[in-house]
Every structure is written in C-alpha cells, then in structure tokens.
Scaffold this motif. Structure first.
Motif, PDB file in Angstrom:
ATOM      1  N   ALA A 112      40.391  34.264  36.353  1.00 53.93           N
ATOM      2  CA  ALA A 112      39.786  35.041  37.425  1.00 53.93           C
ATOM      3  C   ALA A 112      40.440  36.402  37.573  1.00 53.93           C
ATOM      4  O   ALA A 112      39.818  37.421  37.333  1.00 53.93           O
ATOM      5  N   LYS A 113      41.729  36.404  37.944  1.00 52.45           N
ATOM      6  CA  LYS A 113      42.353  37.684  38.257  1.00 52.45           C
ATOM      7  C   LYS A 113      43.274  38.171  37.147  1.00 52.45           C
ATOM      8  O   LYS A 113      43.098  39.223  36.580  1.00 52.45           O
ATOM      9  N   ASN A 135      35.437  40.873  32.145  1.00 55.42           N
ATOM     10  CA  ASN A 135      35.866  40.289  33.419  1.00 55.42           C
ATOM     11  C   ASN A 135      35.990  41.349  34.513  1.00 55.42           C
ATOM     12  O   ASN A 135      36.460  41.062  35.610  1.00 55.42           O
ATOM     13  N   GLU A 136      35.553  42.583  34.201  1.00 55.17           N
ATOM     14  CA  GLU A 136      35.479  43.682  35.161  1.00 55.17           C
ATOM     15  C   GLU A 136      36.833  43.992  35.792  1.00 55.17           C
ATOM     16  O   GLU A 136      36.949  44.204  37.000  1.00 55.17           O
ATOM     17  N   LYS A 137      37.879  44.046  34.928  1.00 54.41           N
ATOM     18  CA  LYS A 137      39.216  44.367  35.407  1.00 54.41           C
ATOM     19  C   LYS A 137      39.740  45.695  34.866  1.00 54.41           C
ATOM     20  O   LYS A 137      40.720  46.225  35.373  1.00 54.41           O
ATOM     21  N   LEU A 138      39.118  46.216  33.822  1.00 58.06           N
ATOM     22  CA  LEU A 138      39.535  47.495  33.244  1.00 58.06           C
ATOM     23  C   LEU A 138      38.325  48.374  33.000  1.00 58.06           C
ATOM     24  O   LEU A 138      37.280  47.900  32.543  1.00 58.06           O
ATOM     25  N   LEU A 139      38.485  49.648  33.303  1.00 60.37           N
ATOM     26  CA  LEU A 139      37.483  50.669  32.992  1.00 60.37           C
ATOM     27  C   LEU A 139      38.146  51.708  32.098  1.00 60.37           C
ATOM     28  O   LEU A 139      39.214  52.228  32.436  1.00 60.37           O
ATOM     29  N   ILE A 160      40.504  47.829  37.877  1.00 58.47           N
ATOM     30  CA  ILE A 160      39.403  47.484  38.777  1.00 58.47           C
ATOM     31  C   ILE A 160      39.802  46.262  39.590  1.00 58.47           C
ATOM     32  O   ILE A 160      40.296  45.270  39.041  1.00 58.47           O
ATOM     33  N   ASP A 161      39.595  46.327  40.892  1.00 59.46           N
ATOM     34  CA  ASP A 161      39.891  45.203  41.767  1.00 59.46           C
ATOM     35  C   ASP A 161      38.702  44.976  42.689  1.00 59.46           C
ATOM     36  O   ASP A 161      38.325  45.851  43.474  1.00 59.46           O
ATOM     37  N   ASN A 162      38.083  43.789  42.552  1.00 56.38           N
ATOM     38  CA  ASN A 162      36.898  43.447  43.351  1.00 56.38           C
ATOM     39  C   ASN A 162      35.798  44.507  43.236  1.00 56.38           C
ATOM     40  O   ASN A 162      35.159  44.881  44.226  1.00 56.38           O
ATOM     41  N   SER A 188      37.352  50.619  41.395  1.00 54.11           N
ATOM     42  CA  SER A 188      38.315  51.137  40.433  1.00 54.11           C
ATOM     43  C   SER A 188      39.436  51.886  41.140  1.00 54.11           C
ATOM     44  O   SER A 188      39.280  52.364  42.279  1.00 54.11           O
ATOM     45  N   SER A 189      40.571  51.980  40.453  1.00 54.99           N
ATOM     46  CA  SER A 189      41.701  52.740  40.996  1.00 54.99           C
ATOM     47  C   SER A 189      41.322  54.219  41.120  1.00 54.99           C
ATOM     48  O   SER A 189      40.495  54.729  40.357  1.00 54.99           O
ATOM     49  N   THR A 190      41.912  54.884  42.095  1.00 54.04           N
ATOM     50  CA  THR A 190      41.599  56.300  42.317  1.00 54.04           C
ATOM     51  C   THR A 190      42.053  57.152  41.148  1.00 54.04           C
ATOM     52  O   THR A 190      41.325  58.033  40.671  1.00 54.04           O
TER      53      THR A 190
END
Length: 456
Positions: A174-175, A396-400, A413-415, A418-420
């Motif tokens: 998951a995370k 898993n939509e955790k990295l862009l 990426i969290d929930n 994305s990070s600023t």
C-alpha cells in the motif's frame, strides 16, 4: 411386384443396419476421444500445482553469500493471495509452461550439480498481478516446488493444502514499497546517436538515488539485456552479457535510430545516405540478428491491415496499388506522452515520387507494450514544469517523474497529492527523447539496483 417389395425390404433393412453400425462407430469414437482428453494432463488451474502453505526445505546461495532468509518463513499461495516474506500480491494471475529443467537453471546462472534434478522436464508457474509483481516457481513434484528469490535457490515442501488468509499480511503493497524506475533516453543532434539508461530508486527507507549507464538496459523478469550502438552508429547490438558486453548479436543498420524498446520488441527509424528516404521497422528483440521485419498484420492482425488501408485513404490517396504497399514500413515512437504507431506511404503512381508519413490507429494483438503512465492531467504537469516533454506516474501512484528539455525531476505522491518541490533533480546536458521505460517493485527493484551498480 413381389420381387420389387423384397428388394425394397432388403434395402430398408440394410439402411437401418448401417445407421445402427454408424451410430456405434460414432459412439465408440466419442468415448475414445473423451478418454484421450482425460489422459492428457495439462496444468489448467492454479489449484492443481502450487496452491497451499509451503515451508522451506533448503536454501542454496547463488552468489556465495550467507542467506538472510529465516528458515521459518512460509510461502502462502491461494486463489486470492500469494505471500512470501510479507511481499506478494492480492490479485495473482497464473501462467504455466513446460521447460527443460537443466536449461532453465543454466539460464538463471545456477550450477546444475548443486541442484537435485530428478526429471529433464519441469513445469514453471509464473505468477503476476499484471503490473508490479512477478515471481516464477518450479514444480519439482506433488509436494515440492522451488523458486529463485534474492539470489537464493529456495526449495519448498508442502505443509498443508490450504491457506489461512487471515494470518497473512503483505507489506509494501500500500504505502511503503521499494520502487525503481528505468528510463532509456536517446540524444539527437550530433553526428552519433547516444543511448543512456537512468535508474531512479526510492527504497523502503525513503532514500532516493539514481544511477546512469550507457546503452538501453531492460529488465525482463529479472533477466537483463542491453541494446546499444557502436560509436559510429554503423550497427546496433543486443547482448545478455550486459556487464562484459560480450557475445553480442549485431543488427547491421546504417543510419538507424532506435525509437522504441520493450521487453520483447524494438523499433527503428532508418534513413538512406542523404537522409531523404526514411522508413520504419519493428523487430522481435530475440530475433534482432535475423533482420525479420514485422508487418502490420503481425502486430495487429486483419483489423490492423484494414486500419492501414483506411489511413491511406484519409490522407488523400484515392488510388493506390496494394501490391506496391510496404506493410512492414511501420514503427513505434513516443509522441505527446504516449507510444504511437507510425508509417510512411510511398506514392509511386504520381507524376513525381512522394512519401507521406502518418500515424496509425492500431490495437496490438501481441505484447508489444508493457507500460503505460497517465493519472495526472497535462495542465497539472505544466504547472510543475512549463517546458516538460514527458511524464510518468508509478502504478502504485507514489512517484511522479517529469522529463523536461534539460532535467529529470522526481516528485513524491501521497494520497494523490504530489510534493510541492521535487525530491530529486537530474541535469541533462542535451534534449533527450524517450526510448523505453519500466517500473520495478520490491525485490525486483532491489535486484535491478544491485545489477546497475555492477555495470557502473
């Protein structure tokens, strides 16, 4: 009249006898073929071979290092879940194939004398969830299976035929997951075309790092191969010896540029000496030295051929000779953040010879594409980098990852947010185009990273 009735009676009886006899023949053949089908044993269900709870029987190190795997670890395989060392997937898909056991072990770098082999043939069960999990199991017999995990050959023994799914937990699903992104880029504009592969990794401790090598490295089920060109681009070579770069298979292609590479396919863009008459080609990677161009029909079947003809009509050619069409003049190229099929139509009937390049709307019937990347809108990506040329989001939509004219930028990426600021920036000396990309997770990510370090 009397004889006529007798003759008709004889014919009627004969016909009835033939019908009865024929029905018995059919009945016999029916049961015969059904009996044959029963005797042919093929693994059609995951329940037949590897379902159950498995305990470790033995561990053989493949790199000479001491195993860090706890002997008490259990392997759980059911219809709905597979788990080992708390890594696995909740939606497994199973594929079966027969292989030569010795050849399989040799291809994995395993010395056969160290492994007990009771049969020349074995069944390999490949388990995947279609995106980020892949593992192979060797069926030894009814109560033993084996796998290669983190450079260990592990033999399992069946403990029980069922699985207590309530006691299983899959970490990293998951995370927190070990993620690696492989992106192969080419640099154009100079005399020679340069290919490089970047590895960006975020491990379980959230440490992010990257490495770079020359050439296009592809991980095919944790078996790597390298594709690169010689300095003067007179040939393109493929090798599974990605460290020593020996035993190369060469593809002699003057003025060729690689536009696309996947686990199984490669696409070239070719030009003649004066760079006027351009053409495209698609080949199977494992046949790169045989110079066998694939056609539209090979890639997309009859529907693909029909689409090809319709595309020619759409670009304005009302009258063309199908016998003069080059159905192998097709390729794949990255365009507008997606892979696009392209072709070139040469018009021999016009007063002056002309060529027209156009996109093809094909639906592949073969496994040419393994990766896709969407999730975020282009307007959002543009807000991050106005000069972006491509972008990629992990399954898993955790990295862009955003590719610009002069940088590779990585965002966490969290929930869905994305990070600023980017968590990593990689400067690029020149504008680059995407040739290949892959996402790897967990043990496959770690293994890919370690192999990259060897090449460096």
């Amino acid at each position: 009249m009397k004889y006529k009735k007798i003759i008709l009676a004889i014919i009627s009886v004969s016909m009835i006898a033939l019908v009865i006899l024929f029905s018995f023949v059919l009945r016999g053949n029916f049961f015969k073929y059904n009996d044959i089908n029963v005797l042919i044993h093929e693994p059609k269900s995951k329940n037949i071979l590897i379902k159950g709870t498995w305990k470790i029987n033995s561990i053989e190190s493949l790199d000479g290092l001491k195993s860090e795997i706890n002997d008490e670890e259990k392997l759980y395989i059911s219809n709905d879940i597979i788990s080992f060392k708390k890594m696995g997937t909740k939606n497994p898909k199973f594929k079966f194939r027969y292989i030569n056991f010795k050849n399989y072990l040799s291809s994995k770098g395993i010395i056969n004398s160290k492994i007990s082999i009771n049969s020349d043939e074995a069944v390999i069960v490949s388990v995947t969830n279609g995106t980020d999990y892949y593992q192979e199991f060797i069926v030894i017999d009814d109560t033993h299976i084996a796998t290669i995990f983190n450079k260990q050959y592990i033999l399992f023994e069946l403990e029980k035929k069922d699985v207590d799914t309530n006691s299983i937990s899959i970490e990293n699903s998951a995370k927190d997951r070990d993620i690696s992104f492989l992106i192969g880029l080419k640099t154009l504009g100079n005399k020679d075309v340069v290919y490089q592969t970047y590895l960006i990794r975020k491990n379980l401790e959230n440490k992010i790092e990257y490495k770079k090598i020359d050439g296009l490295l592809v991980n095919k089920d944790n078996n790597f191969f390298l594709v690169n060109s010689t300095n003067d681009n007179k040939e393109i070579f493929y090798t599974q010896d990605y460290i020593g770069k020996k035993n190369k298979k060469s593809f002699f292609a003057n003025n060729s540029v690689i536009n696309f590479l996947s686990e199984n396919y490669i696409s070239f863009e070719k030009n003649n000496s004066d760079n006027v008459n351009k053409s495209y080609e698609i080949h199977k990677v494992n046949q790169i030295d045989e110079n066998k161009k694939l056609s539209v029909k090979d890639i997309s079947g009859d529907l693909g051929e029909n689409s090809y003809f319709e595309s020619i009509l759409k670009i304005g050619y009302k009258d063309y000779d199908k016998t003069l069409l080059d159905m192998s003049n097709i390729g794949v190229k990255r365009n507008n953040n997606k892979w696009v099929f392209k072709s070139i139509f040469s018009n021999y009937k016009s007063d002056s010879f002309t060529t027209t390049e156009f996109d093809l709307d094909l639906i592949p019937t073969v496994d040419i594409f393994e990766n896709s990347s969407t999730k975020f809108s282009k307007s959002f990506i543009k807000s991050k980098a106005d000069n972006f040329t491509d972008y990629f989001v992990s399954p898993n939509e955790k990295l862009l990852i955003i590719l610009t004219l002069d940088e590779l930028m990585v965002y966490s990426i969290d929930n869905g947010v994305s990070s600023t600021l980017p968590i990593l920036k990689i400067n690029l000396s020149e504008k680059k185009e995407v040739v290949t990309f892959q996402w790897k997770f967990d043990n496959s990510s770690e293994y890919t990273y370690n192999e990259f370090k060897k090449i460096n």
